[in-house]
Scaffold this motif. Structure first.
Motif, short mmCIF file in Angstrom:
data_model
loop_
_atom_site.label_atom_id
_atom_site.label_comp_id
_atom_site.label_asym_id
_atom_site.label_seq_id
_atom_site.Cartn_x
_atom_site.Cartn_y
_atom_site.Cartn_z
N UNK A 137 0.82 -1.21 0.00
CA UNK A 137 0.00 0.00 0.00
C UNK A 137 0.86 1.27 0.00
N UNK A 138 2.13 1.14 0.41
CA UNK A 138 3.01 2.31 0.47
C UNK A 138 3.80 2.52 -0.83
N UNK A 139 3.78 1.55 -1.73
CA UNK A 139 4.54 1.66 -2.98
C UNK A 139 4.35 2.99 -3.70
N UNK A 188 10.21 0.47 -0.46
CA UNK A 188 9.26 -0.45 0.15
C UNK A 188 9.86 -1.84 0.33
N UNK A 189 10.66 -2.26 -0.66
CA UNK A 189 11.31 -3.57 -0.57
C UNK A 189 12.28 -3.61 0.61
N UNK A 190 13.10 -2.54 0.77
CA UNK A 190 14.05 -2.49 1.89
C UNK A 190 13.30 -2.46 3.22
N UNK A 191 12.18 -1.74 3.22
CA UNK A 191 11.36 -1.65 4.42
C UNK A 191 10.87 -3.04 4.83
N UNK A 192 10.40 -3.81 3.86
CA UNK A 192 9.90 -5.16 4.13
C UNK A 192 11.01 -6.05 4.67
N UNK A 243 11.95 6.47 10.08
CA UNK A 243 12.85 6.89 9.02
C UNK A 243 12.37 8.15 8.32
N UNK A 244 11.25 8.69 8.78
CA UNK A 244 10.75 9.92 8.20
C UNK A 244 10.27 9.77 6.76
N UNK A 245 9.89 8.59 6.39
CA UNK A 245 9.44 8.36 5.01
C UNK A 245 8.07 9.01 4.77
N UNK A 246 7.25 9.06 5.79
CA UNK A 246 5.93 9.68 5.72
C UNK A 246 5.63 10.30 7.08
N UNK A 247 4.76 11.28 7.09
CA UNK A 247 4.32 11.85 8.37
C UNK A 247 3.27 10.93 8.97
N UNK A 248 3.03 11.15 10.25
CA UNK A 248 2.02 10.33 10.93
C UNK A 248 0.65 10.52 10.30
N UNK A 249 0.35 11.78 9.92
CA UNK A 249 -0.94 12.07 9.30
C UNK A 249 -1.07 11.37 7.95
N UNK A 250 0.01 11.44 7.15
CA UNK A 250 -0.02 10.77 5.83
C UNK A 250 -0.19 9.27 5.98
#
Length: 472
Positions: A414-416, A424-428, A445-452
């Motif tokens: 869903x994050x792709x 996303x692959x490294x995250x998995x 890792x600051x990839x997205x905000x909490x709201x996002x």
């Protein structure tokens, strides 16, 4: 020792004594001796006995209309058929369901029972065939080769309608669960591995569609078995039948059964071709395969309760073990699985029997009939049992499903669109190595905000095509 009263009857092979208490005659008595195969009489299938009575009733009315059968005999035959149609004398239909002769013994059994009951109604004794004969009058203008397949098609229509009704009720049960479970988020799986989120309602809704599709396919198959060859007599040429008999008999049978029956355009073809039975069997196999797949899912989803998926609970209907206290098994899905295996095997039998026909007749329709009736009856019972003893009582383990979603690697899919495939692959991979959940790693890792992240992981956004507002 009390002696049994007997009557003497005669056929091609000579004289033969028959118990005077029975309604069948010499042809049926010989069939009982010749075919001790299954021990299952044709009365096992009441639809077939009723259908035989309907065909003989239609024939008597048609023959009277055409001036071929006098009113006294016709009325007696009609009255006897009406009684059988209403459920009487079914115990007199005694020949084995598997028999040689392309169903001749079944036709003879019907002719004799109807004739002897008609004789009684006329005040005559059983076996007084000089006054009303099983073949000369009850079978007038007919052959086994048009009576038997026509009766099969009528009987199968009745049985198909019952199965459709059971399937429709099962569809409604799955659809109700789809609504009940509509908000419960869970992980979908492909190849038994985490895939992407879905709702339990979507899962159960798919089962409703799967079964509903096959109920529709059954209706289509039923249209093919509405074409009959009554009036074709021995091989479809109509020899020994009045030129108006086929049309009149079909009209009468259509009125009696209230089925959309039509006379085949080519009776020679219709007498030898059993393709409609093969088609019906194929739909039954398709239905069985889908039901079995659904039951496999129910067993997996309810596995556990601690060491399996444990996402749903099947209603406990009986203790599951003689040695393991507290164990409850998914016995209802298991029995449906077994019915499916049987139906699939029956389809092979029907296929082989259909292929083995030669020239102007298929001699193996009895095993086709037996296999189809067993498949229809058992599938009907399986659908009713699955619905009433299992589906309606299923409950959801919501917390377990939510925990699975929260800790699933599948969320990275869903994050792709937002962090890219490589990230996303490294995250998995990191989540698998560390045991951390995806959401924590994304935020850390600051990839997205909490709201996002919260917006992206909303159930509505996870279980349907992405809304355009998310791309802004």
């Amino acid at each position: 020792m009390t002696s049994i009263a007997m009557r003497l009857e005669h056929d091609l092979l000579g004289d033969r004594e028959v118990p005077d208490s029975v309604y069948y005659g010499v042809h049926t008595a010989r069939a009982l001796e010749n075919f001790p195969i299954t021990g299952i009489p044709i009365s096992r299938y009441p639809e077939l006995v009723v259908a035989l009575a309907c065909v003989k009733l239609a024939a008597a009315r048609a023959n009277r209309r055409l001036g071929l059968l006098d009113a006294e005999r016709a009325d007696a035959i009609v009255a006897a058929c009406e009684e059988i149609k209403s459920g009487r004398l079914h115990d007199q239909f005694v020949v084995d369901v598997i028999q040689g002769g392309a169903g001749t013994s079944t036709n003879m059994n019907a002719n004799e029972v109807i004739a002897n009951r008609a004789l009684e109604l006329l005040g005559r004794g059983r076996g007084d065939y000089a006054h009303l004969h099983p073949l000369e009058h009850v079978n007038l203008g007919q052959s086994t080769n048009d009576v038997y397949p026509t009766a099969l098609k009528v009987a199968l229509q009745f049985a198909v309608h019952r199965l459709q009704a059971a399937m429709t009720e099962l569809v409604a049960a799955f659809a109700a669960k789809a609504v009940e479970f509509g908000a419960h988020l869970k992980m979908g799986r492909t190849q038994l591995q985490d895939a992407v989120p879905m709702t339990l309602g979507q899962e159960f809704g798919s089962y409703a569609v799967m079964v509903g599709e096959d109920a529709d396919r059954l209706g289509e198959a039923a249209l093919l078995i509405a074409e009959i060859n009554l009036g074709g007599t021995a091989i479809g040429t109509g020899l020994n039948a009045h030129h108006g008999y086929a049309e009149a008999a079909c009209e009468e049978l259509r009125a009696i059964t209230e089925l959309p029956l039509v006379t085949a355009s080519n009776l020679v073809e219709a007498t030898q071709d059993v393709g409609s039975f093969v088609q019906l069997s194929g739909v039954l196999k398709r239905t069985a395969v889908k039901l079995s797949k659904i039951c496999n899912d129910l067993r997996l989803l309810s596995s556990g309760p601690r060491a399996g998926f444990g996402e749903i609970n099947l209603p406990p209907v009986q203790a599951g073990s003689s040695i393991m206290p507290g164990k409850v098994n998914p016995v209802i899905p298991e029995v449906v699985n077994q019915v499916a295996f049987e139906v699939i095997g029956n389809d092979i039998t029907i296929t082989m029997a259909a292929e083995a026909g030669q020239l102007q007749l298929n001699a193996f329709e009895p095993i086709i009939a037996h296999s189809l009736f067993e498949s229809l009856a058992h599938l009907t019972a399986a659908c009713d049992t699955l619905r009433s003893r299992c589906v309606v009582g299923i409950t959801a383990n919501v917390a377990r499903m939510q925990a699975t979603v929260d800790h699933s690697i599948g969320l990275v899919t869903a994050l792709n669109p937002y962090i890219g495939y490589d990230a996303a692959t490294k995250l998995a991979a990191d989540a698998l190595d560390s045991g951390a959940d995806i959401a924590s790693l994304v935020l850390g890792r600051g990839l997205l905000t909490a709201s996002e992240l919260e917006t992206i992981l909303q159930p509505d956004n996870l279980t349907r095509p992405r809304h355009a507002s998310l791309d802004a």
